[in-house]
Design a protein around this motif. Structure first.
Motif, PDB file in Angstrom:
ATOM      1  N   UNK A   1       0.791  -1.220   0.000  1.00  0.00           N
ATOM      2  CA  UNK A   1       0.000   0.000   0.000  1.00  0.00           C
ATOM      3  C   UNK A   1       0.821   1.266   0.000  1.00  0.00           C
ATOM      4  N   UNK A   2       2.157   1.139   0.157  1.00  0.00           N
ATOM      5  CA  UNK A   2       3.027   2.308   0.157  1.00  0.00           C
ATOM      6  C   UNK A   2       3.730   2.440  -1.195  1.00  0.00           C
ATOM      7  N   UNK A   3       4.328   3.577  -1.407  1.00  0.00           N
ATOM      8  CA  UNK A   3       5.108   3.780  -2.622  1.00  0.00           C
ATOM      9  C   UNK A   3       6.251   4.730  -2.352  1.00  0.00           C
ATOM     10  N   UNK A   4       7.325   4.524  -3.096  1.00  0.00           N
ATOM     11  CA  UNK A   4       8.494   5.397  -2.985  1.00  0.00           C
ATOM     12  C   UNK A   4       8.362   6.517  -4.011  1.00  0.00           C
TER      13      UNK A   4
ATOM     14  N   UNK B   1       2.291   6.567   2.469  1.00  0.00           N
ATOM     15  CA  UNK B   1       1.303   5.529   2.676  1.00  0.00           C
ATOM     16  C   UNK B   1       0.071   5.746   1.823  1.00  0.00           C
ATOM     17  N   UNK B   2      -0.985   4.944   2.016  1.00  0.00           N
ATOM     18  CA  UNK B   2      -2.213   5.097   1.237  1.00  0.00           C
ATOM     19  C   UNK B   2      -2.838   6.472   1.469  1.00  0.00           C
ATOM     20  N   UNK B   3      -3.603   6.934   0.480  1.00  0.00           N
ATOM     21  CA  UNK B   3      -4.236   8.253   0.566  1.00  0.00           C
ATOM     22  C   UNK B   3      -5.269   8.273   1.675  1.00  0.00           C
ATOM     23  N   UNK B   4      -5.258   9.359   2.452  1.00  0.00           N
ATOM     24  CA  UNK B   4      -6.236   9.526   3.531  1.00  0.00           C
ATOM     25  C   UNK B   4      -7.193  10.674   3.231  1.00  0.00           C
ATOM     26  N   UNK B   5      -6.913  11.441   2.171  1.00  0.00           N
ATOM     27  CA  UNK B   5      -7.749  12.583   1.813  1.00  0.00           C
ATOM     28  C   UNK B   5      -7.643  12.815   0.314  1.00  0.00           C
ATOM     29  N   UNK B   6      -8.795  13.064  -0.336  1.00  0.00           N
ATOM     30  CA  UNK B   6      -8.799  13.364  -1.770  1.00  0.00           C
ATOM     31  C   UNK B   6      -9.250  14.797  -2.001  1.00  0.00           C
ATOM     32  N   UNK B   7      -9.191  15.215  -3.257  1.00  0.00           N
ATOM     33  CA  UNK B   7      -9.578  16.586  -3.598  1.00  0.00           C
ATOM     34  C   UNK B   7     -11.035  16.875  -3.321  1.00  0.00           C
TER      35      UNK B   7
END
Length: 757
Positions: free
Chosen positions: A124-127, A139-145
């Motif tokens: 779920x993470x990315x560099x 980490x994974x997104x916790x808020x979107x536009x």
């Protein structure tokens, strides 16, 4: 004053009063080519998740509007064009690079927690690299536009902390932000940051300040991002955060940048041309028609006020081609007056005992048919420009249409009120020579005395016309047309140099910059234009630097036009469709109003005029662009206008003498309309000559096309259209036209009242 003229006077006062109100209360809306700025045309694209429908394009426009508003561009305009295009106008923005990048971002805006970069992202993470290029793991997104309500860039005036961005959340966005910042407040180092990602790129990774308690976070539904922001960086960040995500991707298919100095020069040139042209036109019409000419000149000045007021009233955008059309229409406004005055002269010569006032009234009435037909043909051209063309050419169609309607009001209402009121005076009624209606004029007198049989040599005139067309087509096929970037696609950039740069040196500089196949030409006195298929914003700057190094001194970008190949092909197709439809509509109208032989003769003469104008531009290597298209379609309207006036007179003479030889009648009709054709053409020539000598490159080319078109059109109405009608009339089986039943009214004593019918 008659009751009819009282009604006209009341209407004239109402029109002038309302025109003055709108002219003083509302400023004209100037296009970017006059005030300077950037125009970007975006086209929505289909994506795997959504189609580029009208609804999604509207949603995308709303997102772009929020982004542009956050950029702080004053009077920015974003409109949808069709189902998939969005036109973004940014006044006074000269560098479109940052603006285009800011408004064109298409990916989902997200906020992520940050973990210390160890090179081993978990599930779920990315560099990813942060905004400074340093590696980080998110980490994974916790808020979107969708959770962001607004974002605004501000300056801290109290603590001198520099620029910052305030973000206000909506819905569940505030709660999500409180949770992620509360968790980050419990960490140390890089993990105390929040990464804001747009289009797969970190646009900001602010750290949570020490005042925020662990597991409490930032509450209140808003937050601030601080840092060492410049004003531009803060506004761009606010625009990106507030805009959020577009529902569908967008692609830039057109981009235009015009420097403010170029726009100021165009306005000044057009204003000078308008003033000089109106003065010269007024002096000319006064010299020819004396008192009634002076009153018509006053009506002409009122016409300019009416047309300008109509322009601001409907909120039309005044562009460079539109301004040229507005100035040109001033010269064409005298046409209706000339038609009425020439008929009034004939009426007075035929029955001088009835007086000049009766002659003028009858002249207006008899000229109404020719005025209506000639103006309708021009209106058809203006309407086709509006509905079939696009961009600045559409603006030309609007101003041309307004100009034609304004000229009819000027001639049939204002001019008639003024002249009728003046000629009701007994002093003037007894001095017809002073009024300008006492004789038919020197040219008409000479033609009546000599009575040359022009139509006897109709084969010679048709042969000369055919030869001119052949020469023009030779230029088109031998040299080809210099299609502008609007029709070919690509990018055209115009640079202004402080020192004169030799064109060969400029070509060498552009070639050394990596573009040996670019078309490099001089533009104006010290300007260099560069046209090529593919050119990025960085390469535009590189060419500018290369020109400066080659001795151009201070080099500034004056104009920048980017047209996608698909749009260029579409514009070219629309241009051909507009021209083809114009010809068909004109032919249909003339066939209904006249005879098919007259209509065919007028349309073939129009073909003749169009081909010659195109051939002249081919031989001279002039650009064939949107401005040229506007001029060409104006030539179409002018050519038919001339032919209509000639055929209207021929039809009238033929109705009075149905058993006469048609060639003789046509010859007499052509001779009788020569003064009108010459006087109307001279009125337009004054305006166009002023544009040619005072205008910039595009206005000069516009004026050149119309000067050629007017000259050729004046010739073809007599020596091409009329001989063709004589030839084609052999195949017409319909009887001669019926005579008009209009009779001259009886003479009235000066001061006698009563309506004139």
């Amino acid at each position: 004053m008659t009751r009819a003229n009282v009604v006209r006077a009341i209407l004239a006062f109402a029109v002038l009063a309302s025109s003055l109100y709108f002219a003083l209360s509302k400023p004209a809306r100037l296009g970017l080519d006059l005030r300077g700025g950037t125009q970007i045309v975006l086209e929505t694209q289909d994506s795997p998740n959504a189609k580029a429908t009208r609804e999604n394009t509207d949603r995308a426009r709303e997102v772009l509007q929020r982004r542009v508003d956050a950029l702080g561009v004053a009077e920015a305009s974003i409109t949808r064009s069709g189902d998939r295009r969005i036109i973004v106008e940014l006044p006074d923005v000269q560098d479109p690079t940052r603006a285009a990048e800011a408004i064109g971002k298409t990916a989902q805006l997200t906020a992520h927690p940050v973990r210390t970069a160890d090179g081993k992202p978990k599930a779920g993470e990315q560099s990813i690299a942060d905004e400074r290029g340093q590696p980080m793991i998110i980490g994974p997104a916790v808020l979107t536009g969708d959770g962001i309500g607004s974002a605004e860039a501000s300056f801290d005036t109290q603590n001198v902390g520099g620029w910052f961005v305030t973000i206000k959340f909506r819905g569940e966005g505030g709660k999500a932000w409180q949770q992620v910042t509360g968790k980050a407040a419990c960490a140390v180092g890089d993990e105390r940051r929040i990464a804001i990602v747009l289009d797969g790129k970190v646009i900001s990774s602010p750290g949570v300040v020490q005042d925020v308690a662990c597991n409490v976070g930032i509450a209140g539904g808003s937050t601030q991002i601080t840092g060492e922001f410049s004003p531009e960086e803060a506004k761009e960040l606010a625009a990106l955060v507030q805009g959020g995500s577009l529902p569908v991707p967008v692609k830039t298919i057109e981009q235009r940048v015009v420097g403010p100095t170029l726009g100021d020069a165009a306005i000044d040139a057009s204003a000078k041309a308008a003033v000089i042209g109106v003065i010269l036109t007024g002096l000319f019409i006064i010299a020819v028609y004396r008192l009634v000419g002076a009153l018509a000149a006053i009506a002409l000045a009122c016409y300019a006020l009416i047309s300008y007021a109509a322009l601001v009233m409907i909120g039309a955008t005044l562009t460079l081609p539109g301004l040229a059309g507005f100035v040109l229409a001033i010269g064409m406004a005298i046409d209706a007056n000339v038609l009425a005055f020439e008929r009034a002269r004939e009426e007075y010569q035929a029955a001088p005992k009835r007086g000049v006032r009766v002659a003028l009234s009858t002249g207006f009435t008899k000229a109404l048919s020719a005025i209506a037909d000639s103006n309708i043909t021009t209106l058809l051209a203006g309407g086709l420009l509006f509905f079939l063309a696009s961009g600045p050419v559409k603006g030309f169609g609007v101003t041309l249409t307004i100009g034609v309607l304004g000229s009819m009001i000027s001639a049939l209402l204002l001019s008639r009120v003024l002249t009728d009121a003046a000629l009701s005076r007994g002093f003037l009624a007894r001095r017809p020579g002073l009024t300008g209606l006492g004789s038919v004029g020197r040219l008409r007198t000479w033609l009546d005395r000599r009575n040359p049989d022009l139509m006897k040599r109709r084969r010679l005139w048709l042969a000369l016309s055919g030869l001119a067309v052949a020469v023009a087509l030779t230029g088109v096929f031998a040299k080809g047309l210099n299609w502008g970037v609007e029709f070919t696609g690509g990018r055209l950039v115009e640079y202004s140099t402080s020192r004169t740069l030799d064109i060969d040196t400029a070509r060498s500089a552009v070639a050394d910059a990596g573009f040996p196949r670019a078309v490099v030409q001089t533009s104006g006195e010290d300007d260099i234009s560069v046209r090529t298929e593919n050119l990025s914003n960085a390469e535009v700057t590189e060419i500018q630097r290369a020109l400066a190094e080659k001795g151009g001194g201070d080099v500034t970008k004056q104009r920048d036009e980017l047209i996608g190949p698909s749009l260029g092909e579409e514009l070219r197709t629309k241009a051909l469709i507009a021209l083809g439809v114009a010809l068909l509509v004109q032919l249909a109208y003339l066939a209904i109003r006249f005879r098919w032989s007259f209509g065919a003769g007028a349309v073939l003469a129009m073909f003749h005029d169009v081909i010659i104008v195109v051939g002249v531009f081919a031989w001279l290597g002039k650009p064939v662009d949107g401005v040229f298209l506007a001029a060409l379609l104006t030539v179409v309207g002018y050519s038919v206008n001339d032919s209509v006036v000639v055929f209207d007179r021929i039809r009238e003479l033929w109705g009075d003498q149905p058993k006469g030889r048609f060639a003789d009648i046509a010859n007499r009709g052509a001779l009788q309309t020569v003064p009108r054709t010459v006087n109307t053409g001279m009125g337009a020539v004054f305006i166009l000559a002023a544009l040619a000598f005072l205008g910039g490159d595009s206005l000069t080319d516009f004026a050149l096309a119309l000067l050629v078109g007017i000259g050729v059109g004046t010739f073809s109405s007599v020596f091409t259209a009329t001989p063709l009608a004589i030839v084609l009339e052999r195949f017409v089986k319909a009887p001669a036209p019926r005579p008009k039943t209009l009779k001259r009214p009886p003479a009235r004593k000066p001061g006698e009242s009563g309506a004139v019918v």
